[in-house]
Design an enzyme around this catalytic site. Structure first.
Site, PDB file in Angstrom:
ATOM      1  N   ASP A 108      -6.770   4.684  13.027  1.00  0.00           N
ATOM      2  CA  ASP A 108      -5.417   5.210  12.902  1.00  0.00           C
ATOM      3  C   ASP A 108      -5.353   6.513  12.125  1.00  0.00           C
ATOM      4  O   ASP A 108      -4.573   7.405  12.449  1.00  0.00           O
ATOM      5  CB  ASP A 108      -4.504   4.160  12.276  1.00  0.00           C
TER       6      ASP A 108
ATOM      7  N   ASP B 293       0.808  -1.223   0.000  1.00  0.00           N
ATOM      8  CA  ASP B 293       0.000   0.000   0.000  1.00  0.00           C
ATOM      9  C   ASP B 293       0.840   1.271   0.000  1.00  0.00           C
ATOM     10  O   ASP B 293       0.652   2.150  -0.843  1.00  0.00           O
ATOM     11  CB  ASP B 293      -0.901   0.040   1.247  1.00  0.00           C
TER      12      ASP B 293
END
Lengths: 425, 425, 425, 425
Positions: B132, B15
């Site tokens: 997060d 990612d």
């Protein structure tokens, strides 16, 4: 003619036998009261002993169902715990015992003194430094505000006469009180359906590890079975309603409250679950060391907490944790069960548990209570696709930008002030 | 000429590699930032990969010490826990990572665009539904209120282009981004010195038991050693300062904070301690399932709680529990570490821990963290003779009668009112 | 054919007139919704104006009774207050308004577009920085999760077109929207049965004293009558049930909830009671200055607090204060009325108020709400002879010695440790 | 030879004169201790009376400064209040009095019995049902754990001898104790710099309005000046540091803590501010009625609360309110000032007040304390343009859409479940 009737809490042990006899010697009619809250005892023998010692009446009252249903189950439903660790096993039993003793005290009509109805006083064998004297007496006074309480271990006449164990044994010998064993264990115990406690004696040194033969209810995790044991607990409105387990390869189910609780106990006991060893703060302000086994309650509470994650709203949970759990646990510990605040708080338990419906798959293994999974057929707050990191779901990720942006307004101002002040964050 | 410099959080995984490359393609100068918070990684390789992908600079910052000392230790000192179960392993690392990323972003001077100092933006690879993103961005905004945050997974241009893993792989192939394994694990992980988390993928069904090969840090309690392992943790002012343990029959000691923490981890990991599996409530209001391993922190926190029983005043403990523990944990979870409320609450931690000095003897065994005993050379709130049921000590048992009598005043009035109203207690 | 139906909150003022017209221009069928929560308005004229502007339907809903009974009375029963000062007048009205608007939105069947049932969207005229947008929209989403919300003041197309008041006036002139006054007040107001608020404009400087002609509901304490006015409020289970007062020398009584509330308002208004001026913290993290008049609610809440002293148990009161009052007030302020936590908390209000029965004699005088005395025929927790310093009563003063002695156990240990450490107390 | 020295709290009134004399008759050496906490008394006459009655020594200690600085100012800084109404005037004085009495008791060396250093006991004239006995004695025991406390009003020998006022008067006549007035007021009073309290006697009927000539410190709001009086209070770190006011047309300033406090008192007293009349819950569980005047403290606390709105972060304020204010107030009321929990909580007060810098313009008028405006030169959390409804400021209104959207996720799920269950919200 006697001085009146007293209802004495009678366990059959040395202390309460002496108290019972001594009160008779003092001229009272004594009604012996024994509560069956699930401790392992020969209740018929206790009753017989009481009568033999001279009690005008001896009552053994089976309180197991109300203990489980009225106390243990609400404790599970609100995850009751004291000082992060203690599951309140002793405290939970005190209210039902006190209530039953008051009921016996009120109902008794002595055959000797037929004129006087009921007992004017109740008596117990608790020491003068512990929590239990407070729990019993606060309960007595709330239940029967004009009751008189006789606490021999706080009466100088009594405790100066019986200054040591030898004085008790001598009196027993003198009065023909049978003593089961000449050597007592080097700690005191309190047992009921939910737990067994160990304190005092050698345990008073908080750095002494309890001897492995002390623990009565649970096997040692080190010698527990090598094979894990799985079971499933079902909850409705936060209360355990079904326990599925396997016995001898056979699938079984417990649904009755007492049966379910005993089954949870049996599983936990044979797998070494529920031992703790702590230093706690007593209500009267003394620190004391206690060791506790709370097998089934440990498992049921743990499963309940897990299910709440799945089905309970975040804010309701947080409010319940900070308000109900903390305060309900504290009042139980401090013996304030029969109080306006308990009545108030207890209404918040079902109010918080409407959605706590579902089941939890559990594993017992050598002291561990492991959660294997949980599900609910009725509750939908958990939404797999909404939760999924792989799916967009029905809210736009861009919305989170706004959420963070607005949540940051206050923090940006704070950061600016810190920067202006030259302070590091 | 570039559009400016962005500091991108870079883990070396698929990612963030895509994000890094994509931002370069979009015309930005990219500074790769990698935090070493103790996860097991080849940081040199990560740095090299970043530069190879075109980063103008790649920084790996070792944050292990500040992570342990500034975050994990205060968490132990206040027994931080979220929703009764989660020890906040991921949340604890976020503040130090965010702070380091902002520092890198501010300090970097691109060799390509020498005129512009620092990065105008920071970027991360968090998804748009998780905690997060919130934790990082709230921290960024507090630390650097005028920073710009680029969150590709919330940018429709990005997330619509990369709608699935195949799109990522195709782009990687096209751009020559090396992909370590063609097959990813069916869950996502986050690791640091304190814990490893597992969520998403197959774990999204909360009734699926995690496969035993998922757990990375700890051995399975079922296959953990049959021999228990004992160790002793010493605390000063609530912080762990010494860990005594045995290795290969040799007595050893760890005193440095990081070393001590890693030693606690090692003991707990090889004895299967610290696994949990929960459904929790994310800050944004979604329920999600997470599995966590928090080996050493579980042991140190548990020992700390035990010691507090011995040395901490009852009322200070209760206030700290209800106020500091709950709120400090909640703000950590919600990413509000850099906030006025954290600054406020954090001052209450040492204020509560002045007397938390002593040591706890512990046993690790197949998933269990067992307390064997505790002691303190300096603290005297626990008083063996005062606590003793066998000694009168320096207070008269008769005083307790008055204590109970006065405590009962309010309850007697309550009982009288209930009786008058004909209500049963 | 239209783009569908929208239910628009319509006050008759400039802003919502523009919004209504603009939405029609954009191609929507607009249903005008006006809530009567007791503000002083010509509702027939508002309705007529809406229809004239092109609304397919205009509904005025009288919400006064549910506002008083469902919101104001529970607020009194739990002494709701935000940040020590604000009585939540605006917040209290939002839930009933939002609920009625959703009901109108669902029920409406447009004469133009008969096929489509109900409105697909609701719209309001709240600004993008305030609390009310949040309160309305959170309520809308809870009540009708699939509703679409149109907030023109957060829509760049709208707010960029109408950047200032002149743009609004120009559009009004162009579209033939009647404007009541060409000169608006230099602050914005929100009025309902419980209060009137003033904010923005010249009030944005928190050091500017509000001009005396700003206050609409109450007379200035400086010009209030010189003669005090006495009245008596009766409560049952914490709710006001009767208000006795004197009018023109005649003894009068109000018992109907709305009537009672309006009477309390009238007394407080003519005696200058209930003005406050604060800087508060909005939900979105901005500080803002608000001036509020809350005449009757100030008196009723104050009388309620007083009565609780007489009849409510100490611990129930303390738990309710710290738990219910704080959190219920906060959720009201933040627009979280339709939420699991409100449902949970609201059950605690009647649970706490069982004993709040009695009456309070009050005096209104130039801004002061003075308590003259209180009594209860049914509640007996207050006991004149027990309370008396002159009587021994039914507890022995010697008991207090024990109470203090036991309460001091913990403190003596603390004192000893301080002495040993050479620290001064 | 005497039985030893006792340090007796001596007010000069009938009760403590009797106690002093009685203790001398019982064979003790008596040291008279009188605290000057700002009550209006002739301290020289009190001292003389003590010596005349036979005290071996008489000490008058001026505690006004420490009372204001150590107790009243922290109480302002945390907005201390008990049961929503009572500003704790009596409780605030007790710690400084108890500490000074213990210091006198320790320091005294009797001229008669030179061998023995210090007093072995302290004595006070508090009744056996009130709060003050608890406050004094808990303080004594913490400050000097081995002190002996003599509480004549709890000693049957004493209270049975002096069963009524006539017994006291007879003894006074017999012993030649001068009695200032033959007729006492029909209530008891306690005065200090911060307040005057009235309780007992005719006030025991909670429905009796206090007679207007009872109030000693403040003028009746009905007869207070018709002209309002304006003043400005400046705060630094939450503490009052400057009070600007006008006297005889002249601008004046008070900056010294005691001077400032007395000035606030003077303004409030002449404008009738600070009277309350409540039924409260005593620590020992009895409800009692008290009337209190707290003039200056009411104004300073009110100004402080107002300033916090402008300069204190929302979350810090909320945590401080729910945690510090509630618990600090409760421990003050219950006499637990010298305790671990006070030490813990008190550190949270300055931690919360770093930003509480600025000034508040106030108006005193016939019982009203009115806020006219507030400002801060240093603090910037309030941002006029950000707050403004008329300006976009530096955040996009569209962000609020995301904020609301995310905040609604949880509520939409709740709404869906309610709809599915057919339950109305």
């Amino acid at each position: 003619m006697g001085k009146g009737k007293i209802c004495v809490a009678f366990s059959g042990g040395l202390d309460t036998s002496i108290i019972l006899k001594w009160l008779i010697d003092e001229g009272y009619d004594v009604v012996a009261f024994t509560a069956d809250v699930g401790q392992e005892e020969d209740f018929a023998a206790i009753k017989e002993k009481a009568l033999k010692l001279g009690a005008v009446k001896a009552e053994v009252v089976d309180l197991r169902r109300e203990f489980v249903e009225e106390l243990c189950f609400p404790a599970i439903a609100c995850n009751a715990i004291y000082e992060n660790v203690y599951l309140l096993g002793t405290s939970l039993a005190r209210p039902v015992i006190a209530r039953a003793q008051i009921e016996v005290a009120k109902a008794i009509n002595s055959p000797i003194d037929k004129q006087r109805e009921g007992c004017f006083a109740v008596s117990h064998g608790c020491t003068g430094k512990g929590n239990d004297q407070v729990r019993f007496e606060l309960a007595f006074y709330a239940l029967q505000p004009d009751i008189k309480v006789i606490a021999p271990w706080r009466d100088p006449v009594f405790y100066e006469r019986f200054a040591g164990r030898n004085d008790l044994l001598a009196y027993a010998a003198e009065k023909g009180i049978p003593v089961t064993s000449t050597k007592s264990k080097p700690w005191s115990m309190d047992e009921n359906l939910a737990h067994c406690s160990y304190e005092a004696g050698i345990l008073e040194d908080p750095d002494i590890t309890p001897p492995s033969d002390m623990w009565k209810l649970t096997v040692d995790p080190l010698t527990a079975p090598d094979k894990p044991e799985d079971f499933t607990v079902h909850f409705e409105k936060g209360l355990p309603v079904k326990l599925e387990y396997t016995e001898n390869g056979e699938q079984k189910t417990a649904t009755d409250a007492v049966d379910l609780f005993l089954t949870a106990n049996a599983i936990a006991r044979r797998n070494g679950i529920g031992r703790i060893d702590i230093v706690e703060n007593r209500f009267i302000g003394i620190k004391s060391r206690g060791c506790y086994e709370t097998p089934g309650l440990t498992c049921l509470r743990s499963a309940h907490i897990d299910l709440e994650g799945l089905v309970l709203d975040r804010e309701v949970r947080a409010l319940r944790d900070q308000f109900v759990t903390v305060n309900y646990s504290k009042l139980l510990y401090n013996g304030l069960y029969f109080s306006p605040e308990r009545e108030f708080l207890e209404q918040a338990i079902p109010a918080s548990q409407k959605s706590v419906n579902g089941k939890v798959r559990c594993r017992a293994y050598k002291g561990n209570m492991i959660i294997l999974g949980r599900s609910s057929e009725t509750e939908k707050l958990y939404d797999m696709s909404e939760s999924s990191m792989d799916e967009i779901g029905d809210f736009a990720p861009t919305e989170t930008t706004g959420f963070i942006g607005v949540s940051a307004i206050r923090l940006k101002k704070y950061g600016q002030m810190k920067q202006a002040a030259g302070e590091k964050l």
